[in-house]
Motif scaffolding. Structure first.
Motif, short mmCIF file in Angstrom:
data_model
loop_
_atom_site.label_atom_id
_atom_site.label_comp_id
_atom_site.label_asym_id
_atom_site.label_seq_id
_atom_site.Cartn_x
_atom_site.Cartn_y
_atom_site.Cartn_z
N ARG A 24 0.83 -1.21 0.00
CA ARG A 24 0.00 0.00 0.00
C ARG A 24 0.86 1.26 0.00
NH1 ARG A 24 -2.50 -4.29 1.25
NH2 ARG A 24 -4.77 -4.47 1.20
N GLY A 25 2.12 1.11 -0.30
CA GLY A 25 3.01 2.26 -0.49
C GLY A 25 3.68 2.78 0.77
N ILE A 26 3.59 2.04 1.87
CA ILE A 26 4.23 2.47 3.12
C ILE A 26 5.63 1.84 3.18
CG2 ILE A 26 4.08 2.54 5.64
CD1 ILE A 26 1.77 4.01 4.26
N PRO A 27 6.70 2.64 3.20
CA PRO A 27 8.05 2.05 3.32
C PRO A 27 8.18 1.29 4.64
CG PRO A 27 8.19 4.34 2.60
CD PRO A 27 6.76 4.10 3.02
N VAL A 28 8.79 0.10 4.57
CA VAL A 28 8.90 -0.76 5.75
C VAL A 28 10.37 -0.99 6.11
CG1 VAL A 28 8.45 -3.07 6.68
CG2 VAL A 28 6.73 -1.95 5.23
N PHE A 29 10.69 -0.73 7.38
CA PHE A 29 12.01 -1.06 7.92
C PHE A 29 11.87 -2.37 8.68
CE2 PHE A 29 15.15 -1.11 11.34
CZ PHE A 29 16.32 -0.86 10.63
N ASP A 30 12.55 -3.40 8.21
CA ASP A 30 12.47 -4.74 8.81
C ASP A 30 13.70 -4.95 9.69
OD1 ASP A 30 12.64 -7.48 9.35
OD2 ASP A 30 11.68 -8.03 7.47
N ALA A 31 13.51 -4.90 10.99
CA ALA A 31 14.63 -5.03 11.93
C ALA A 31 15.31 -6.39 11.80
CB ALA A 31 14.16 -4.80 13.36
N PRO A 104 4.63 9.85 3.66
CA PRO A 104 3.64 10.28 4.65
C PRO A 104 3.66 9.43 5.92
CG PRO A 104 2.57 9.11 2.86
CD PRO A 104 4.00 9.27 2.46
N ALA A 105 4.17 8.20 5.79
CA ALA A 105 4.25 7.30 6.95
C ALA A 105 5.35 6.29 6.72
CB ALA A 105 2.92 6.59 7.17
N LEU A 106 5.94 5.82 7.80
CA LEU A 106 6.93 4.75 7.76
C LEU A 106 6.49 3.66 8.74
CD1 LEU A 106 10.27 6.79 7.90
CD2 LEU A 106 9.12 5.86 5.86
N LEU A 193 -4.40 7.96 6.03
CA LEU A 193 -3.49 7.56 4.95
C LEU A 193 -4.28 6.78 3.92
CD1 LEU A 193 -0.66 6.34 7.33
CD2 LEU A 193 -0.60 8.42 5.95
N SER A 194 -4.11 7.13 2.65
CA SER A 194 -4.81 6.41 1.59
C SER A 194 -4.21 5.02 1.42
CB SER A 194 -4.70 7.18 0.28
OG SER A 194 -3.35 7.26 -0.11
N LYS A 195 -4.94 4.16 0.73
CA LYS A 195 -4.45 2.79 0.50
C LYS A 195 -3.14 2.80 -0.28
CE LYS A 195 -7.45 -0.50 -0.54
NZ LYS A 195 -8.61 -1.24 -1.06
N ARG A 196 -2.96 3.77 -1.16
CA ARG A 196 -1.72 3.89 -1.91
C ARG A 196 -1.05 5.20 -1.50
NH1 ARG A 196 -0.03 -0.71 -4.33
NH2 ARG A 196 -1.88 -1.97 -4.58
#
Length: 197
Positions: A24-31, A104-106, A193-196
């Protein structure tokens, strides 16, 4: 920018849910992935870990089984390992934030969020959860996993009920993928936050 923490005990479906946010376009930090890179072939923590825990690396990478054997059930040794790993992960997380400064979000996928007292720095905490019997079934199906190993891991993790109580949002992963995705969409909509993204 909103900062979202995603956490949950082993086998609760955290990786699956993180992928849904990423889609959905949210950048993800994977620990966990960051730790694997730091400890993998050519990783910058490999020589440091070998120096502190001799015999726990092989062919330029950390031997995860050997390292686990060196620290499981040994609080002093585990603390020594965490003192090596946590600062390095924090450095990578800071770099990720800078790289995605316009988002817009992480989302930060952090397995031991509550255990390390890290939840306070995030705007919202999302916990993935499923009934204990489903969790156990999922984890014991993993290669190399034993009931003893699982019990050791669970002993180090904040109980699921406590995580749910401390969360801003709970995602139930015992249902269908489509229903889980609907929960992700509802959280994003609730945060504006929008889906995309």
């Amino acid at each position: 920018m909103k900062t979202l923490a995603l956490t949950g005990s082993i086998g609760m479906g955290k990786s699956t849910v993180a992928k849904m946010f990423a889609a959905r376009g949210i950048p993800v930090f994977d620990a966990d992935a960051t730790v694997r890179a730091l400890q993998g072939p050519g990783g910058r923590l490999v020589p440091v870990i070998e120096q502190r825990f001799p015999g726990t690396t092989r062919e330029g990478a950390v031997d995860r089984e050997a390292l686990a054997a060196a620290v499981l059930g040994k609080p002093h040794e585990l603390a020594a390992l965490e003192a090596i790993v946590h600062p390095a992960v924090h450095h990578e997380r800071t770099r990720f934030i800078v790289e995605h400064g316009a988002a817009p979000a992480l989302l930060f996928d952090i397995p031991l969020l509550f255990e390390t007292g890290g939840e306070a720095v995030f705007d919202d905490v999302i916990v993935v959860s499923a009934p204990a019997e489903i969790q156990r079934q999922r984890v014991l199906a993993r290669p190399g996993m034993t009931a003893e190993k699982l019990d050791h891991i669970l002993a180090r993790q904040t109980p699921d009920a406590e995580k749910r109580a401390r969360a801003d949002h709970v995602i139930d992963t015992s249902i269908s993928l489509a229903e889980t995705e609907a929960q992700v969409d509802a959280i994003l909509a609730g945060l504006g936050l929008s889906k995309r993204a």
